[in-house]
Design a protein around this motif. Structure first.
Motif, PDB file in Angstrom:
ATOM      1  N   ARG A   7       7.193   8.018 -18.777  1.00  0.00           N
ATOM      2  CA  ARG A   7       7.085   8.487 -17.250  1.00  0.00           C
ATOM      3  C   ARG A   7       5.532   8.365 -16.985  1.00  0.00           C
ATOM      4  NH1 ARG A   7      10.986  10.794 -14.713  1.00  0.00           N
ATOM      5  NH2 ARG A   7      11.881  11.212 -16.393  1.00  0.00           N
ATOM      6  N   SER A   8       4.898   8.667 -17.910  1.00  0.00           N
ATOM      7  CA  SER A   8       3.245   8.802 -17.757  1.00  0.00           C
ATOM      8  C   SER A   8       2.594   7.244 -17.565  1.00  0.00           C
ATOM      9  CB  SER A   8       2.491   9.358 -19.022  1.00  0.00           C
ATOM     10  OG  SER A   8       2.714  10.761 -19.057  1.00  0.00           O
ATOM     11  N   LYS A  11       3.841   6.315 -14.097  1.00  0.00           N
ATOM     12  CA  LYS A  11       2.907   6.824 -13.115  1.00  0.00           C
ATOM     13  C   LYS A  11       1.680   6.081 -12.961  1.00  0.00           C
ATOM     14  CE  LYS A  11       4.719  11.647 -13.304  1.00  0.00           C
ATOM     15  NZ  LYS A  11       4.204  13.077 -13.808  1.00  0.00           N
ATOM     16  N   ALA A  14       2.372   2.892 -10.983  1.00  0.00           N
ATOM     17  CA  ALA A  14       2.702   3.178  -9.672  1.00  0.00           C
ATOM     18  C   ALA A  14       1.217   3.615  -8.769  1.00  0.00           C
ATOM     19  CB  ALA A  14       3.575   4.326  -9.422  1.00  0.00           C
ATOM     20  N   ASN A  15       0.308   4.093  -9.452  1.00  0.00           N
ATOM     21  CA  ASN A  15      -0.843   4.537  -8.675  1.00  0.00           C
ATOM     22  C   ASN A  15      -1.486   3.350  -7.962  1.00  0.00           C
ATOM     23  OD1 ASN A  15      -2.828   6.382  -8.100  1.00  0.00           O
ATOM     24  ND2 ASN A  15      -4.157   5.765  -9.475  1.00  0.00           N
ATOM     25  N   LYS A  47       7.470   2.180  -4.743  1.00  0.00           N
ATOM     26  CA  LYS A  47       7.042   3.343  -4.140  1.00  0.00           C
ATOM     27  C   LYS A  47       7.694   3.271  -2.585  1.00  0.00           C
ATOM     28  CE  LYS A  47       2.824   4.690  -4.933  1.00  0.00           C
ATOM     29  NZ  LYS A  47       1.187   4.857  -4.820  1.00  0.00           N
ATOM     30  N   VAL A  74      10.709   8.714 -10.999  1.00  0.00           N
ATOM     31  CA  VAL A  74       9.476   8.883 -11.966  1.00  0.00           C
ATOM     32  C   VAL A  74       8.621   9.887 -11.456  1.00  0.00           C
ATOM     33  CG1 VAL A  74       7.505   7.766 -12.353  1.00  0.00           C
ATOM     34  CG2 VAL A  74       9.478   6.365 -12.251  1.00  0.00           C
ATOM     35  N   GLN A  75       8.216  10.106  -9.974  1.00  0.00           N
ATOM     36  CA  GLN A  75       7.413  11.081  -9.537  1.00  0.00           C
ATOM     37  C   GLN A  75       7.362  11.143  -7.925  1.00  0.00           C
ATOM     38  OE1 GLN A  75       3.179  10.915 -10.121  1.00  0.00           O
ATOM     39  NE2 GLN A  75       3.271   8.908  -9.117  1.00  0.00           N
ATOM     40  N   SER A  76       7.126  12.357  -7.444  1.00  0.00           N
ATOM     41  CA  SER A  76       6.715  12.341  -5.925  1.00  0.00           C
ATOM     42  C   SER A  76       5.555  13.154  -5.721  1.00  0.00           C
ATOM     43  CB  SER A  76       7.884  13.093  -5.426  1.00  0.00           C
ATOM     44  OG  SER A  76       8.199  14.193  -5.724  1.00  0.00           O
ATOM     45  N   ILE A  77       4.851  12.615  -4.804  1.00  0.00           N
ATOM     46  CA  ILE A  77       3.586  13.459  -4.625  1.00  0.00           C
ATOM     47  C   ILE A  77       3.503  13.327  -2.887  1.00  0.00           C
ATOM     48  CG2 ILE A  77       1.030  12.917  -4.369  1.00  0.00           C
ATOM     49  CD1 ILE A  77       1.138  11.643  -7.039  1.00  0.00           C
ATOM     50  N   VAL A  82       8.357   7.600  -6.329  1.00  0.00           N
ATOM     51  CA  VAL A  82       8.340   6.355  -7.078  1.00  0.00           C
ATOM     52  C   VAL A  82       9.720   6.426  -7.960  1.00  0.00           C
ATOM     53  CG1 VAL A  82       7.218   4.907  -8.953  1.00  0.00           C
ATOM     54  CG2 VAL A  82       5.927   6.425  -7.373  1.00  0.00           C
ATOM     55  N   TYR A  84      12.125   3.834 -10.676  1.00  0.00           N
ATOM     56  CA  TYR A  84      11.885   2.754 -11.507  1.00  0.00           C
ATOM     57  C   TYR A  84      13.672   2.253 -12.148  1.00  0.00           C
ATOM     58  CZ  TYR A  84      11.471   0.152 -16.266  1.00  0.00           C
ATOM     59  OH  TYR A  84      11.781  -0.509 -17.308  1.00  0.00           O
TER      60      TYR A  84
END
Length: 96
Positions: A7-8, A11, A14-15, A47, A74-77, A82, A84
């Protein structure tokens, strides 16, 4: 299921990418799911931006979409999230 290390890694990848899709006030429709499914097959990591006029939250939307297209959240900000999913061509080599 992704591990913390995987996951890291995703991330970090995805940045550097821009959102390729926006979800507006009409929400998650079959057309949107089809487009996301196609994008995941082509790119593996995408994304998505949830617009402010949408009544949906980004995390709830991400969870709903990831279940529908069999992808990993994966993440949300903020209002972006995001997803995968490994494609047949394996474009991204994630660590084990």
């Amino acid at each position: 299921m992704l591990t913390g290390k995987q996951r890291s890694y995703l991330k970090a990848l995805a940045n550097g990418i821009d959102p390729i899709m926006q979800i507006g006030k009409s929400g998650v429709t079959e057309t949107v799911l089809k487009q996301i499914d196609d994008a995941l097959e082509a790119r593996e990591l995408i994304k998505i931006n949830v617009l402010n006029n949408s009544l949906l939250g980004s995390k709830e939307t991400a969870t709903e979409i990831s279940e529908a297209v069999r992808a990993e959240y994966v993440q949300s900000i903020g209002n972006k999230f995001v997803l995968y999913r490994e494609s047949k061509e394996k474009l991204i080599n994630i660590p084990k």
